[in-house]
Design an enzyme around this catalytic site. Structure first.
Site, short mmCIF file in Angstrom:
data_model
loop_
_atom_site.label_atom_id
_atom_site.label_comp_id
_atom_site.label_asym_id
_atom_site.label_seq_id
_atom_site.Cartn_x
_atom_site.Cartn_y
_atom_site.Cartn_z
NE ARG A 66 -15.83 23.80 3.03
CZ ARG A 66 -17.04 23.49 3.49
NH1 ARG A 66 -17.97 24.40 3.54
NH2 ARG A 66 -17.30 22.26 3.88
NE ARG B 26 -20.64 23.19 -8.38
CZ ARG B 26 -21.26 23.19 -7.21
NH1 ARG B 26 -20.64 23.51 -6.12
NH2 ARG B 26 -22.52 22.81 -7.12
CG ASP C 153 -17.21 17.37 0.26
OD1 ASP C 153 -17.34 18.56 0.60
OD2 ASP C 153 -17.68 16.43 0.93
CE1 TYR D 194 -22.15 15.44 7.00
CE2 TYR D 194 -19.79 15.17 7.30
CZ TYR D 194 -20.89 15.98 7.21
OH TYR D 194 -20.75 17.35 7.31
NE ARG E 92 -21.37 27.43 -0.42
CZ ARG E 92 -22.06 26.79 0.50
NH1 ARG E 92 -23.35 26.60 0.34
NH2 ARG E 92 -21.48 26.33 1.57
O1 CP3 Z 1 -11.22 24.33 1.71
C1 CP3 Z 1 -11.33 24.33 0.48
O2 CP3 Z 1 -11.40 25.39 -0.19
C2 CP3 Z 1 -11.23 23.02 -0.28
C3 CP3 Z 1 -12.43 22.34 -0.57
C4 CP3 Z 1 -13.27 21.66 0.49
C5 CP3 Z 1 -14.66 21.50 0.33
N1 CP3 Z 1 -15.13 20.71 1.34
C6 CP3 Z 1 -15.44 22.06 -0.77
C7 CP3 Z 1 -16.90 22.20 -0.60
C8 CP3 Z 1 -12.90 21.00 1.67
C9 CP3 Z 1 -11.54 20.90 2.32
C10 CP3 Z 1 -14.09 20.39 2.19
C11 CP3 Z 1 -14.12 19.54 3.38
C12 CP3 Z 1 -15.40 19.23 4.01
N2 CP3 Z 1 -16.58 18.87 3.43
C13 CP3 Z 1 -15.56 19.15 5.41
C14 CP3 Z 1 -14.48 19.39 6.41
C15 CP3 Z 1 -14.20 20.82 6.60
C16 CP3 Z 1 -15.18 21.58 7.43
O3 CP3 Z 1 -15.74 22.55 6.88
O4 CP3 Z 1 -15.37 21.25 8.60
C17 CP3 Z 1 -16.91 18.78 5.65
C18 CP3 Z 1 -17.55 18.61 7.00
C19 CP3 Z 1 -17.52 18.60 4.39
C20 CP3 Z 1 -18.92 18.16 4.10
C21 CP3 Z 1 -19.64 19.21 3.35
N3 CP3 Z 1 -19.50 19.41 1.99
C22 CP3 Z 1 -20.49 20.25 3.85
C23 CP3 Z 1 -20.91 20.41 5.29
C24 CP3 Z 1 -20.84 21.06 2.75
C25 CP3 Z 1 -21.67 22.33 2.76
C26 CP3 Z 1 -23.07 22.11 2.29
C27 CP3 Z 1 -23.77 23.45 2.10
O5 CP3 Z 1 -24.22 23.71 0.96
O6 CP3 Z 1 -23.87 24.23 3.05
C28 CP3 Z 1 -20.21 20.51 1.61
C29 CP3 Z 1 -20.26 21.04 0.24
C30 CP3 Z 1 -19.05 21.78 -0.17
N4 CP3 Z 1 -17.78 21.29 -0.07
C31 CP3 Z 1 -19.01 23.05 -0.79
C32 CP3 Z 1 -17.66 23.32 -1.08
C33 CP3 Z 1 -17.10 24.51 -1.80
C34 CP3 Z 1 -20.21 23.88 -1.13
C35 CP3 Z 1 -20.86 23.30 -2.34
C36 CP3 Z 1 -21.38 24.35 -3.29
O7 CP3 Z 1 -20.58 25.17 -3.77
O8 CP3 Z 1 -22.58 24.30 -3.58
#
Ligand code: CP3
Length: 349
Positions: free
Chosen positions: A26, A39, A75, A151, A30
């Protein structure tokens, strides 16, 4: 130190290097003001399908922190949406599925992913590689079958995964058919990334740590193994990671990755005894510790580097889970420099 040649690929392969590589799960997202600015006004999943945005967001942490790898900005639900699943990412919550999968008929109706449905993914990877050149490798990724299944079955994020586990033991054949399909979708998603130039990949099994070892071995391991086996022909290093998987490290290590990602709850010395001999380790600084004063944090970084370099196999520095959104964006870059400095000293002695 951001212009140093990255040691990521040799470290994953346990080849000799002169300093330890660092990247952060990550690292894009954010915690970076430049990400929030880009974004604004675009939904998460729309951003993931826009090659110009994906390229810029992927490269932001490389520029700012000097990390030794980029991770593809996407994602885990992107391939599901591309295949036709009605899914949204709700801010502050996570992926939400309109029609959860609960029966054999639902599993049969889940579409496969056709590479032709994701030309934008290949385009994004190509653009990122052009931007990064040969200095910084690009890591591709996908969600692992169990995490995607959770999911799809729960319909969204779940604390206890009760519907998922219920289907797993009540209808093991339905569950297995779903995971087999998801393994093909994950492998296709990664295959497209590797075909377009990604130089390594990570399989995220975020929720596997909620399973007992026995259930993981009986119901999940074979499907994650299938992802690694499908991609073996690419001959690129791979990483396998899940949250709270200290007890599962031995089982997960048998799925076939080059390296094991280690959650922050288990020490690297313990992790070292649980993985396959020679398998690299990646981890595992607690992301919450990035909020501590530098004088308190620096010794913890050095301790992880020392422990990681004791492991007989490669070592890549990372966090034990993703960068937290409120992290001071100056801290990750300081960690990169500190890991480079401390590891170079140890490796030179
Ligand atoms: O790591 C990185 O920088 C690369 C990008 C990446 C994202 N999601 C971007 C993202 C990666 C590798 C993921 C994988 C992902 N997505 C996982 C596995 C990794 C982990 O954290 O265990 C999971 C479980 C998800 C599902 C998911 N997508 C969640 C739980 C969320 C968060 C929701 C929230 O708002 O709290 C997302 C959204 C997400 N994916 C964001 C990002 C940068 C946030 C979205 C935003 O910026 O509004």
């Amino acid at each position: 130190m951001g212009t140093m040649t990255s040691t990521l690929l040799p470290a994953l392969r346990a080849e000799p290097i002169d300093h330890t590589p660092v990247w952060f799960m990550r690292q894009a997202g954010r915690s970076l003001p430049e990400y929030r600015a880009l974004r604004a006004g675009t939904s998460m999943l729309a951003a993931c399908r826009d090659p110009e945005l994906v390229t810029e967001i992927t490269c932001q942490p490389v520029r700012r922190h000097g990390v030794d790898a980029a991770i593809f900005f996407s994602d885990i639900v992107v391939p599901l949406q591309a295949a036709g699943v009605d899914v949204e990412i709700v801010a502050g919550k996570g992926p939400v599925i309109a029609e959860p999968i609960r029966s054999r008929a639902d599993v049969d109706a889940l579409p496969e992913l056709d590479p032709e449905q994701i030309p934008d993914i290949a385009e994004s990877i190509g653009r990122i590689r052009a931007e990064l050149g040969d200095r910084t490798p690009l890591i591709g990724f996908a969600g692992a079958p169990f995490t995607l299944a959770s999911y799809l079955i729960e319909g969204g994020p779940s604390r206890n995964h009760e519907k998922t586990k219920s289907l797993m033991i009540a209808e093991p054949e339905t569950f297995s058919a779903l995971l087999a399909k998801l393994a093909r979708i994950s492998a296709t998603f990664i295959d497209v990334q590797l075909g377009a130039g990604a130089q390594a990949f990570q399989l995220f099994d975020s929720w596997a740590g909620y399973l007992s070892r026995r259930d993981y071995e009986d119901h999940v391991l074979e499907h994650s193994s299938a992802v690694f086996a499908t991609l073996a022909g690419h001959d690129v290093p791979s990483i396998h990671f899940g949250v709270q998987t200290g007890e599962l490290l031995g089982a997960m290590s048998r799925a076939g990755s080059t390296a094991m990602g280690v959650d922050f709850r288990v020490g690297l010395a313990d992790a070292s005894t649980r993985v396959r001999p020679g398998q690299a380790l990646q981890g595992n600084l607690d992301p919450a510790l990035l909020f501590a004063p530098w004088e308190a944090l620096a010794p913890r970084i050095a301790a992880i580097v020392r422990e990681g370099l004791e492991h007989e196999g490669g070592f890549v520095f990372n966090l034990g889970h993703g960068v937290l959104p409120d992290t001071d964006p100056e801290v990750p870059g300081r960690i990169v420099d500190e890991v480079h400095r401390v590891s170079a000293e140890i490796l030179a002695s």
